[in-house]
Design a protein around this motif. Structure first.
Motif, PDB file in Angstrom:
ATOM      1  N   ARG A  37       0.839  -1.193   0.000  1.00 24.80           N
ATOM      2  CA  ARG A  37       0.000   0.000   0.000  1.00 24.80           C
ATOM      3  C   ARG A  37       0.872   1.240   0.000  1.00 24.80           C
ATOM      4  O   ARG A  37       2.052   1.198   0.379  1.00 24.80           O
ATOM      5  CB  ARG A  37      -0.940   0.003   1.207  1.00 24.80           C
ATOM      6  CG  ARG A  37      -0.265   0.239   2.549  1.00 24.80           C
ATOM      7  CD  ARG A  37      -1.281   0.142   3.683  1.00 24.80           C
ATOM      8  NE  ARG A  37      -0.702   0.529   4.971  1.00 24.80           N
ATOM      9  CZ  ARG A  37      -1.374   0.498   6.101  1.00 24.80           C
ATOM     10  NH1 ARG A  37      -2.644   0.096   6.141  1.00 24.80           N
ATOM     11  NH2 ARG A  37      -0.779   0.865   7.220  1.00 24.80           N
ATOM     12  N   GLN A  38       0.276   2.326  -0.436  1.00 23.87           N
ATOM     13  CA  GLN A  38       0.981   3.601  -0.425  1.00 23.87           C
ATOM     14  C   GLN A  38       0.002   4.700  -0.073  1.00 23.87           C
ATOM     15  O   GLN A  38      -0.990   4.911  -0.788  1.00 23.87           O
ATOM     16  CB  GLN A  38       1.654   3.877  -1.766  1.00 23.87           C
ATOM     17  CG  GLN A  38       2.538   5.110  -1.753  1.00 23.87           C
ATOM     18  CD  GLN A  38       3.475   5.185  -2.944  1.00 23.87           C
ATOM     19  OE1 GLN A  38       3.294   4.489  -3.938  1.00 23.87           O
ATOM     20  NE2 GLN A  38       4.494   6.023  -2.848  1.00 23.87           N
ATOM     21  N   ALA A  39       0.304   5.385   1.006  1.00 23.24           N
ATOM     22  CA  ALA A  39      -0.508   6.513   1.439  1.00 23.24           C
ATOM     23  C   ALA A  39       0.054   7.789   0.820  1.00 23.24           C
ATOM     24  O   ALA A  39       1.240   7.845   0.468  1.00 23.24           O
ATOM     25  CB  ALA A  39      -0.496   6.604   2.959  1.00 23.24           C
ATOM     26  N   ALA A  91      -5.134   4.372   2.014  1.00 24.93           N
ATOM     27  CA  ALA A  91      -4.017   4.272   1.079  1.00 24.93           C
ATOM     28  C   ALA A  91      -4.513   3.661  -0.220  1.00 24.93           C
ATOM     29  O   ALA A  91      -5.640   3.151  -0.298  1.00 24.93           O
ATOM     30  CB  ALA A  91      -2.905   3.391   1.653  1.00 24.93           C
ATOM     31  N   GLN A 118      -8.220   2.224  -4.335  1.00 23.81           N
ATOM     32  CA  GLN A 118      -8.165   3.174  -3.227  1.00 23.81           C
ATOM     33  C   GLN A 118      -9.038   2.707  -2.059  1.00 23.81           C
ATOM     34  O   GLN A 118     -10.208   2.361  -2.251  1.00 23.81           O
ATOM     35  CB  GLN A 118      -8.629   4.557  -3.690  1.00 23.81           C
ATOM     36  CG  GLN A 118      -8.672   5.600  -2.594  1.00 23.81           C
ATOM     37  CD  GLN A 118      -7.297   5.959  -2.082  1.00 23.81           C
ATOM     38  OE1 GLN A 118      -6.337   6.079  -2.838  1.00 23.81           O
ATOM     39  NE2 GLN A 118      -7.191   6.148  -0.765  1.00 23.81           N
TER      40      GLN A 118
END
Length: 123
Positions: A37-39, A91, A118
């Motif tokens: 995941r990437q916030a 994220a 998302q």
């Protein structure tokens, strides 16, 4: 190779979401897979991974006891079940293919990522 995530959306704190990742273009059952995941404003982060045969899952500490990874090799699909969601879980979530059958717990040990789905956790 195609990896297509879905199932994201808005969830309330304490709620649940289930993310499937449909895989095609390769022999799914022969590769380890993982979720990352990437916030916003942060680097990518390992969430959970699983060997080609569905054994030996490895889940990041922040997700242990709340998130569960699984796979259906007959239908070429990877899953992430997320329970007890928190706002900090917000994220973009990605599924990724590794280079071989054994799980290597490194965020960059991958040759393909999906486009992401998302997840937003808010009241």
């Amino acid at each position: 190779v195609q990896l297509v995530e879905s199932g994201g959306g808005l969830a309330q704190p304490g709620g649940s979401l289930s993310l499937p990742c449909a895989a095609s273009g390769f022999i799914f059952k022969t590769y380890a897979m993982y979720w990352a995941r990437q916030a916003p404003g942060k680097g990518p982060e390992w969430v959970s991974g699983i060997k080609n045969d569905g054994t030996s899952p490895y889940t990041a500490e922040f997700a242990q006891g709340r998130f569960s990874i699984s796979r259906d090799n007959a239908n070429n699909t990877l899953y992430l079940q997320m329970n007890s969601l928190k706002p900090e879980d917000t994220a973009m979530y990605y599924c990724a293919k590794q280079f071989g059958p054994d799980l290597i717990t490194h965020i960059r040990y991958s040759d393909y990522w999906g486009q992401g789905t998302q997840v937003t956790v808010a009241t």
